[in-house]
Design a protein around this motif. Structure first.
Motif, PDB file in Angstrom:
ATOM      1  N   ALA A 186     -16.097  -7.294  89.364  1.00  0.00           N
ATOM      2  CA  ALA A 186     -15.644  -5.776  90.458  1.00  0.00           C
ATOM      3  C   ALA A 186     -15.034  -6.691  91.182  1.00  0.00           C
ATOM      4  O   ALA A 186     -14.429  -5.937  91.810  1.00  0.00           O
ATOM      5  N   LYS A 222     -18.010   3.049  96.170  1.00  0.00           N
ATOM      6  CA  LYS A 222     -18.629   1.538  97.205  1.00  0.00           C
ATOM      7  C   LYS A 222     -17.825  -0.125  96.410  1.00  0.00           C
ATOM      8  O   LYS A 222     -17.800  -0.334  96.617  1.00  0.00           O
ATOM      9  N   SER A 223     -17.493   0.755  95.157  1.00  0.00           N
ATOM     10  CA  SER A 223     -17.644  -0.598  94.153  1.00  0.00           C
ATOM     11  C   SER A 223     -16.722  -0.539  93.342  1.00  0.00           C
ATOM     12  O   SER A 223     -16.464  -0.285  92.539  1.00  0.00           O
TER      13      SER A 223
END
Length: 202
Positions: free
Chosen positions: A29, A105-106
């Motif tokens: 991430a 969102k990521s």
């Protein structure tokens, strides 16, 4: 007497494996596959590099397993959203909103899952990932076609085309780290038109 692992030893090994996979997901991430060296994963997990190799023979195996774990969560989230949808239209909307919304969102993690160049072991998992989403959409469409709620079509082909289109649209925003506010609404409208829904407005 042959050595037998005790339950406590098995529990410690499982906990270490989970820490390694968790550290790999965090690094994915943050920095994508390039940031997931065995040494970096070991540091993040708080274990020796040798401990990583006890569970995963090489980086490719580690990344493939991390990919499976992360994708499993994503598929489960989308499947849950689809199961809660009252009809085919809402089901397609749920797929796009849930999948695209979670991806945006990521973005670094999603870009790694969808598009970042990687070795063959992870690429095989990526193909399974696409098939899993295709099958979710295909199930919704097949039921709607059987009920006469959508025009006749091959649900698997339509679903594969939709999954490919959504992924392609998202790659640019994910690489940039942001998306226009109308990206998801436009994707929903496109998908509804593509399946032959009468009302294509989200």
């Amino acid at each position: 007497m042959p050595y037998r692992r005790t339950p406590s030893v098995d529990a410690r090994r499982a906990a270490t494996r989970d820490r390694v996979l968790g550290a790999t997901r965090e690094l994915l991430a943050e920095a994508g596959y390039a940031g997931c060296s065995i040494a970096a994963v070991a540091r993040r997990a708080g274990v020796a590099a040798g401990s990583v190799y006890l569970h995963f023979p090489n980086k490719a195996d580690l990344l493939a397993e991390a990919f499976r774990v992360v994708v499993g969560h994503e598929v489960a989230a989308v499947a849950q959203a689809v199961a809660a949808a009252p009809d085919h239209r809402a089901g397609v909307v749920a797929v796009v909103e849930t999948f695209a919304g979670r991806a945006l969102k990521s973005p670094r993690l999603a870009y790694a899952l969808l598009a970042e160049p990687i070795d063959a072991a992870v690429e095989r998992e990526r193909l399974r990932f696409r098939v899993a989403f295709r099958d979710l959409v295909s199930g919704v469409l097949a039921t709607a076609v059987e009920r006469g709620e959508l025009p006749p079509q091959n649900p698997a082909v339509t679903a594969a085309a939709l999954v490919g289109a959504v992924g392609e649209v998202l790659i640019g925003p994910l690489a940039a780290g942001h998306a226009d506010p109308d990206t998801i609404p436009n994707l929903i409208s496109f998908c509804l038109r593509a399946i032959g829904a009468h009302d294509a407005h989200p």
